[in-house]
Design a protein around this motif. Structure first.
Motif, PDB file in Angstrom:
ATOM      1  N   ALA A 172       0.780  -1.111   0.095  1.00 57.06           N
ATOM      2  CA  ALA A 172      -0.130  -0.066  -0.078  1.00 57.06           C
ATOM      3  C   ALA A 172       0.853   1.280   0.067  1.00 57.06           C
ATOM      4  O   ALA A 172       0.571   2.236  -0.607  1.00 57.06           O
ATOM      5  N   MET A 173       2.113   1.206   0.623  1.00 56.19           N
ATOM      6  CA  MET A 173       3.088   2.250   0.615  1.00 56.19           C
ATOM      7  C   MET A 173       2.299   3.585   1.307  1.00 56.19           C
ATOM      8  O   MET A 173       2.551   4.765   0.949  1.00 56.19           O
ATOM      9  N   THR A 174       1.449   3.578   2.247  1.00 55.63           N
ATOM     10  CA  THR A 174       0.700   4.325   2.867  1.00 55.63           C
ATOM     11  C   THR A 174       1.789   5.244   3.642  1.00 55.63           C
ATOM     12  O   THR A 174       2.726   4.968   4.248  1.00 55.63           O
ATOM     13  N   GLY A 175       1.842   6.598   3.136  1.00 51.38           N
ATOM     14  CA  GLY A 175       2.559   7.565   3.739  1.00 51.38           C
ATOM     15  C   GLY A 175       3.859   7.659   3.234  1.00 51.38           C
ATOM     16  O   GLY A 175       4.639   8.482   3.446  1.00 51.38           O
ATOM     17  N   CYS A 176       4.067   6.691   2.008  1.00 52.31           N
ATOM     18  CA  CYS A 176       5.579   6.757   1.364  1.00 52.31           C
ATOM     19  C   CYS A 176       5.623   7.324   0.164  1.00 52.31           C
ATOM     20  O   CYS A 176       6.385   7.401  -0.511  1.00 52.31           O
ATOM     21  N   ALA A 177       4.452   7.798  -0.352  1.00 58.28           N
ATOM     22  CA  ALA A 177       4.354   7.851  -1.919  1.00 58.28           C
ATOM     23  C   ALA A 177       3.288   9.041  -2.077  1.00 58.28           C
ATOM     24  O   ALA A 177       2.371   9.195  -3.187  1.00 58.28           O
ATOM     25  N   GLU A 178       3.526  10.122  -1.336  1.00 57.47           N
ATOM     26  CA  GLU A 178       2.600  11.339  -1.541  1.00 57.47           C
ATOM     27  C   GLU A 178       3.404  12.321  -2.687  1.00 57.47           C
ATOM     28  O   GLU A 178       4.395  12.710  -2.743  1.00 57.47           O
ATOM     29  N   PRO A 179       2.347  12.517  -3.747  1.00 52.25           N
ATOM     30  CA  PRO A 179       2.749  13.392  -4.756  1.00 52.25           C
ATOM     31  C   PRO A 179       3.670  14.647  -4.133  1.00 52.25           C
ATOM     32  O   PRO A 179       3.023  15.500  -3.059  1.00 52.25           O
ATOM     33  N   GLY A 180       4.490  14.854  -4.648  1.00 47.28           N
ATOM     34  CA  GLY A 180       5.364  16.266  -4.352  1.00 47.28           C
ATOM     35  C   GLY A 180       6.463  15.905  -3.744  1.00 47.28           C
ATOM     36  O   GLY A 180       7.569  16.904  -3.166  1.00 47.28           O
ATOM     37  N   ASN A 181       6.615  14.678  -2.993  1.00 47.75           N
ATOM     38  CA  ASN A 181       7.803  14.230  -1.994  1.00 47.75           C
ATOM     39  C   ASN A 181       9.101  14.214  -2.995  1.00 47.75           C
ATOM     40  O   ASN A 181       8.777  13.863  -4.100  1.00 47.75           O
ATOM     41  N   ARG A 182      10.032  14.378  -2.252  1.00 46.14           N
ATOM     42  CA  ARG A 182      11.216  14.150  -2.821  1.00 46.14           C
ATOM     43  C   ARG A 182      11.562  12.930  -2.926  1.00 46.14           C
ATOM     44  O   ARG A 182      11.534  12.139  -1.917  1.00 46.14           O
ATOM     45  N   VAL A 183      12.087  12.343  -4.298  1.00 46.96           N
ATOM     46  CA  VAL A 183      12.624  10.591  -3.903  1.00 46.96           C
ATOM     47  C   VAL A 183      14.029  10.751  -4.618  1.00 46.96           C
ATOM     48  O   VAL A 183      14.459  11.813  -5.288  1.00 46.96           O
ATOM     49  N   TRP A 184      14.401   9.591  -4.469  1.00 44.20           N
ATOM     50  CA  TRP A 184      16.010   9.171  -4.751  1.00 44.20           C
ATOM     51  C   TRP A 184      15.583   7.926  -5.816  1.00 44.20           C
ATOM     52  O   TRP A 184      14.959   6.901  -5.312  1.00 44.20           O
ATOM     53  N   TYR A 185      16.404   8.037  -6.928  1.00 46.26           N
ATOM     54  CA  TYR A 185      16.338   6.592  -7.702  1.00 46.26           C
ATOM     55  C   TYR A 185      17.521   6.180  -8.166  1.00 46.26           C
ATOM     56  O   TYR A 185      18.498   6.867  -8.321  1.00 46.26           O
ATOM     57  N   SER A 186      17.784   4.775  -8.283  1.00 43.02           N
ATOM     58  CA  SER A 186      18.910   4.131  -8.874  1.00 43.02           C
ATOM     59  C   SER A 186      18.876   3.861 -10.492  1.00 43.02           C
ATOM     60  O   SER A 186      17.499   4.009 -11.041  1.00 43.02           O
ATOM     61  N   THR A 187      20.096   3.914 -11.057  1.00 38.36           N
ATOM     62  CA  THR A 187      19.965   3.575 -12.567  1.00 38.36           C
ATOM     63  C   THR A 187      20.707   2.376 -12.917  1.00 38.36           C
ATOM     64  O   THR A 187      21.731   2.165 -12.234  1.00 38.36           O
TER      65      THR A 187
END
Length: 234
Positions: A40-55
């Motif tokens: 569900a990712m409750t509280g972990c995926a709010e639009p506008g949050n800063r995220v970090w990704y790997s490539t």
């Protein structure tokens, strides 16, 4: 575990179809990345949050970038890539960080076991002691100052508890290992208000001898590792 190449920042637009998320890069462009977290990712995926990704440099991947971390409005860091939990636990065991799990000469992963045809995340063995079966769960749900697992009803998790209970009843060692992947969580409880069946099963499992370990991860854009043990609330 160090990230190589380094993680890159972006802003979350939305998560959808469970496995995908759209992000806005610092230059204003938009791209789609893979999301390994099917919960569900409750509280972990709010639009506008800063995220970090790997490539990834794997040319066969349709989406070469993977969502690794989220930063919440409250300033918390969360590892949303649940695939990292098992890697962190294995690394911590091998380095002797998890003091409750030292003294074994063999470590294997994804070993078939149980009457319900599962695969145990980690199996520790040594000639001098009973085998040790470890089921790893990542904890990312923070509500009212407390960490909870699960964040949604989990029939798979219920199955794992039944099988751990059988292992403990057979005289072997059975561990439910909560990897805390949220910087704001300082204690953990079974989420009776989300999955009452899981809550009941975890109590049965403990009475049968299943041990519960909770270790909190240190989460940065450079590396992840398990740091210290925290309390499980019964």
């Amino acid at each position: 575990m160090k990230f190589s190449p380094a993680l890159q920042p972006a802003t979350l637009i939305k998560r959808y179809k469970r496995f995908l998320a759209d992000i806005e890069l610092p230059d204003g462009s938009v791209t789609t990345i893979h999301c390994a977290n099917t919960g569900a990712m409750t509280g972990c995926a709010e639009p506008g949050n800063r995220v970090w990704y790997s490539t990834s440099d794997n040319p066969k991947r349709k989406y070469p970038c993977s969502w690794e971390l989220s930063e919440t409005a409250a300033g918390h860091t969360i590892c949303v890539n649940t695939a990292q939990a098992n890697r962190l636990v294995v690394e911590a065991i091998n380095k002797g960080i998890v003091t409750e799990l030292t003294g074994y000469s063999s470590l294997r992963t994804e070993v078939k076991y149980g009457s319900e045809n599962s695969r145990i995340d980690v199996l520790l063995q040594d000639e001098s002691k009973p085998d040790c079966y470890i089921e790893v769960k990542s904890v990312t749900l923070l509500q009212d100052g407390r960490g909870y697992f699960p964040d949604a009803v989990t029939t798979r998790g219920q199955k794992h508890l039944r099988e751990l209970k059988e292992i403990a009843e057979s005289g072997k060692r059975a561990i439910l290992f909560f990897a805390i992947l949220h910087s704001g969580i300082e204690n953990v409880s079974a989420a009776h208000h989300i999955d009452p069946d899981y809550f009941s099963l975890i109590r049965e499992a403990e009475r049968a001898g299943v041990e519960i370990l909770c270790y909190k991860a240190v989460l940065t854009q450079e590396e992840l590792y398990l740091g210290h043990c925290i309390k499980f609330n019964r």
